[in-house]
Design a protein around this motif. Structure first.
Motif, mmCIF file in Angstrom:
data_model
loop_
_atom_site.group_PDB
_atom_site.id
_atom_site.type_symbol
_atom_site.label_atom_id
_atom_site.label_comp_id
_atom_site.label_asym_id
_atom_site.label_seq_id
_atom_site.Cartn_x
_atom_site.Cartn_y
_atom_site.Cartn_z
ATOM 1 N N GLY A 197 -0.192 17.960 17.431
ATOM 2 C CA GLY A 197 -1.544 18.657 17.752
ATOM 3 C C GLY A 197 -2.688 17.621 18.234
ATOM 4 N N PHE A 198 -2.931 16.633 17.501
ATOM 5 C CA PHE A 198 -3.835 15.419 17.819
ATOM 6 C C PHE A 198 -3.345 14.938 19.179
ATOM 7 C CE2 PHE A 198 -5.139 11.088 18.071
ATOM 8 C CZ PHE A 198 -6.442 11.139 17.790
ATOM 9 N N ASN A 199 -2.282 14.405 19.386
ATOM 10 C CA ASN A 199 -1.785 13.579 20.425
ATOM 11 C C ASN A 199 -1.933 14.543 21.912
ATOM 12 O OD1 ASN A 199 -1.053 11.007 19.735
ATOM 13 N ND2 ASN A 199 0.093 12.039 18.195
ATOM 14 N N VAL A 200 -1.254 15.915 21.549
ATOM 15 C CA VAL A 200 -1.237 16.732 22.889
ATOM 16 C C VAL A 200 -2.836 17.060 22.902
ATOM 17 C CG1 VAL A 200 -0.354 18.750 23.546
ATOM 18 C CG2 VAL A 200 1.045 17.284 22.138
ATOM 19 N N GLY A 201 -3.419 17.554 22.079
ATOM 20 C CA GLY A 201 -4.734 17.656 22.509
ATOM 21 C C GLY A 201 -5.645 16.695 23.227
ATOM 22 N N LEU A 202 -5.371 15.512 22.563
ATOM 23 C CA LEU A 202 -6.022 14.518 23.551
ATOM 24 C C LEU A 202 -5.647 14.168 24.974
ATOM 25 C CD1 LEU A 202 -8.184 12.133 23.037
ATOM 26 C CD2 LEU A 202 -6.266 10.683 22.473
ATOM 27 N N GLY A 203 -4.328 14.203 25.056
ATOM 28 C CA GLY A 203 -3.694 13.975 26.188
ATOM 29 C C GLY A 203 -4.093 15.138 27.177
ATOM 30 N N GLY A 204 -3.656 16.499 26.704
ATOM 31 C CA GLY A 204 -3.906 17.533 27.434
ATOM 32 C C GLY A 204 -5.418 17.865 27.967
ATOM 33 N N ALA A 205 -6.501 17.345 27.121
ATOM 34 C CA ALA A 205 -7.839 17.529 27.566
ATOM 35 C C ALA A 205 -7.943 16.653 28.754
ATOM 36 C CB ALA A 205 -8.790 16.930 26.380
ATOM 37 N N SER A 206 -7.476 15.360 28.826
ATOM 38 C CA SER A 206 -7.264 14.692 29.761
ATOM 39 C C SER A 206 -6.767 15.132 31.050
ATOM 40 C CB SER A 206 -6.861 13.370 29.606
ATOM 41 O OG SER A 206 -7.496 12.352 28.609
ATOM 42 N N LEU A 207 -5.628 15.787 30.793
ATOM 43 C CA LEU A 207 -4.851 16.499 31.970
ATOM 44 C C LEU A 207 -5.609 17.607 32.752
ATOM 45 C CD1 LEU A 207 -2.258 16.497 33.573
ATOM 46 C CD2 LEU A 207 -1.324 18.261 32.005
ATOM 47 N N ALA A 208 -6.210 18.276 31.635
ATOM 48 C CA ALA A 208 -7.342 19.459 32.062
ATOM 49 C C ALA A 208 -8.168 18.861 33.144
ATOM 50 C CB ALA A 208 -7.809 20.236 31.183
ATOM 51 N N ALA A 209 -8.875 17.937 32.723
ATOM 52 C CA ALA A 209 -10.067 17.207 33.294
ATOM 53 C C ALA A 209 -9.782 16.635 34.643
ATOM 54 C CB ALA A 209 -10.687 16.065 32.285
ATOM 55 N N LEU A 210 -8.436 16.190 34.437
ATOM 56 C CA LEU A 210 -8.036 15.309 35.715
ATOM 57 C C LEU A 210 -7.747 16.574 37.003
ATOM 58 C CD1 LEU A 210 -6.711 12.950 37.319
ATOM 59 C CD2 LEU A 210 -4.816 13.713 36.459
ATOM 60 N N THR A 211 -7.170 17.649 36.373
ATOM 61 C CA THR A 211 -6.596 18.611 37.425
ATOM 62 C C THR A 211 -7.588 19.760 37.525
ATOM 63 O OG1 THR A 211 -5.437 19.794 35.639
ATOM 64 C CG2 THR A 211 -4.414 18.261 36.958
ATOM 65 N N HIS A 212 -8.559 19.741 36.853
ATOM 66 C CA HIS A 212 -9.958 21.044 36.851
ATOM 67 C C HIS A 212 -9.116 22.293 36.454
ATOM 68 C CE1 HIS A 212 -12.368 17.953 38.782
ATOM 69 N NE2 HIS A 212 -11.495 17.790 39.651
ATOM 70 N N LEU A 213 -8.093 22.196 35.557
ATOM 71 C CA LEU A 213 -7.382 23.340 34.875
ATOM 72 C C LEU A 213 -8.295 23.712 33.722
ATOM 73 C CD1 LEU A 213 -3.768 22.216 35.030
ATOM 74 C CD2 LEU A 213 -4.841 24.096 36.476
ATOM 75 N N PRO A 214 -8.137 25.123 33.359
ATOM 76 C CA PRO A 214 -8.678 25.599 32.107
ATOM 77 C C PRO A 214 -8.333 24.758 30.963
ATOM 78 C CG PRO A 214 -7.929 27.408 33.348
ATOM 79 C CD PRO A 214 -7.276 26.181 33.897
ATOM 80 N N GLY A 215 -9.402 24.868 30.004
ATOM 81 C CA GLY A 215 -9.048 23.866 29.042
ATOM 82 C C GLY A 215 -7.792 24.142 28.237
ATOM 83 N N TRP A 216 -7.507 25.063 28.119
ATOM 84 C CA TRP A 216 -5.915 25.494 27.410
ATOM 85 C C TRP A 216 -4.944 25.168 28.218
ATOM 86 C CZ3 TRP A 216 -2.666 28.508 29.803
ATOM 87 C CH2 TRP A 216 -3.386 29.419 30.757
ATOM 88 N N ALA A 217 -5.035 24.856 29.312
ATOM 89 C CA ALA A 217 -3.753 24.817 30.402
ATOM 90 C C ALA A 217 -3.308 23.270 30.154
ATOM 91 C CB ALA A 217 -4.252 25.097 31.657
ATOM 92 N N GLY A 218 -4.178 22.273 30.046
ATOM 93 C CA GLY A 218 -3.740 21.084 29.886
ATOM 94 C C GLY A 218 -2.783 20.649 28.705
ATOM 95 N N PRO A 219 -3.248 21.147 27.506
ATOM 96 C CA PRO A 219 -2.285 20.993 26.074
ATOM 97 C C PRO A 219 -1.105 21.754 26.430
ATOM 98 C CG PRO A 219 -4.648 21.477 25.540
ATOM 99 C CD PRO A 219 -4.651 21.440 27.015
#
Length: 307
Positions: A103-125
């Motif tokens: 959860g830690f690693n995917v949450g951190l990386g998923g937040a970056s992915l969402a910020a990069l793609t402008h997706l909703p916050g839940w979609a990146g993780p």
């Protein structure tokens, strides 16, 4: 142990590199600098590094081929060391730990992915967790290659942080103290160290294990220093928020964070599945990985990494 299972360090190093180069080391270093209000004492880093190496080496030796070690994963060798109750308790603790680290690693990386793609916050993780699970189900050789490749992104991230956001001064100072820093470093490595036989299993020589330990320890300490330097420059320990505030290279840095957590997340689905099967041996490996990924994904969506 068949000869087919004999391995050299290049075939096993992906997981070790993944932990050593994970962006979590940046967060750890920034937290250390914040605690000291400046540069981190060298003594704490040295003591922590030595103890990290001792933990990784001592536990990793269990996975070496006989007669150097027991030649099995942690789950496989535990019956020789622990009774039934203790073994089940340890398997339960490891399962929970792997869910948390996932959860830690995917949450951190998923937040970056969402910020990069402008997706909703839940979609990146969610997207990142699906990718991690897919590679977890792939053959081990492919998983190791993917892990090694993604760690290159973590190296780029560290270089980017030091180049674009250079610290105003040295992130480390020659001073005594820093016992809390040493404890933090030990804590960072402790869970992986415990399950190190899962990733040293089948290694043929002590030299192979030494390479794996060194390629975790060295990058981890460099990442800690980079994180401390990042705090000295910005006063922020939130790597994702910091990278998301800029443009140009900052967008690429978000991509690097998302990719760099990949290898660390892979280790959690693998070891987590082994631990879960220690509790429920009849559960297939693919199903155990799915359980770890789903539970870890829920924590990731809830941004467990912020805690």
């Amino acid at each position: 142990m068949s000869e087919a299972l004999e391995r050299r360090w290049p075939a096993a190093v992906g997981a070790w590199l993944g932990i050593g180069t994970a962006p979590a080391t940046l967060v750890l270093g920034a937290a250390m600098a914040a605690r000291h209000g400046g540069a981190v004492p060298l003594a704490g880093l040295l003591v922590g590094g030595v103890l990290m190496a001792a933990l990784l080496w001592g536990q990793g030796r269990i996975g070496l081929r006989r007669p150097l070690g027991d030649g099995g994963t942690l789950t496989a060798v535990l019956p020789a060391y622990l009774g039934d109750t203790s073994r089940l308790l340890l398997a339960a603790v490891l399962t929970v730990s792997m869910v948390g680290w996932n959860g830690f690693n995917v949450g951190l990386g998923g937040a970056s992915l969402a910020a990069l793609t402008h997706l909703p916050g839940w979609a990146g993780p969610v997207l990142l967790e699906v990718a991690v699970l897919a590679v977890s189900w792939a053959p081990a050789r492919l998983g190791n290659r993917v892990a090694v490749f993604t760690t290159l992104s973590a190296v780029v991230l560290v270089v980017w942080c030091l180049t674009v956001l250079p610290p105003p001064g040295a992130p480390v100072r020659v001073a005594a103290g820093g016992l809390a820093d040493a404890a933090a470093l030990i804590g960072y490595a402790a869970v992986f160290a415990l399950r190190a036989p899962d990733f040293s299993v089948g290694l043929a020589r002590r030299r192979d294990l030494a390479w794996c330990v060194g390629l975790l320890l060295g990058p981890a300490l460099l990442g800690v220093l980079a994180g401390a330097g990042l705090w000295l420059r910005t006063g922020s320990a939130d790597v994702v928020a910091l990278l998301a505030t800029g443009s140009g290279l900052a967008a690429y840095a978000n991509l690097f964070v998302a990719v760099a957590v990949f290898a660390a997340a892979l280790t959690t689905t693998y070891s987590g599945a082994l631990a879960l099967r220690g509790l429920a041996p009849r559960v297939p490996a693919w199903a155990a990985m799915l359980v770890i990924a789903v539970l870890g994904g829920l924590l990731a969506v809830a941004r467990f990494d912020r805690l």
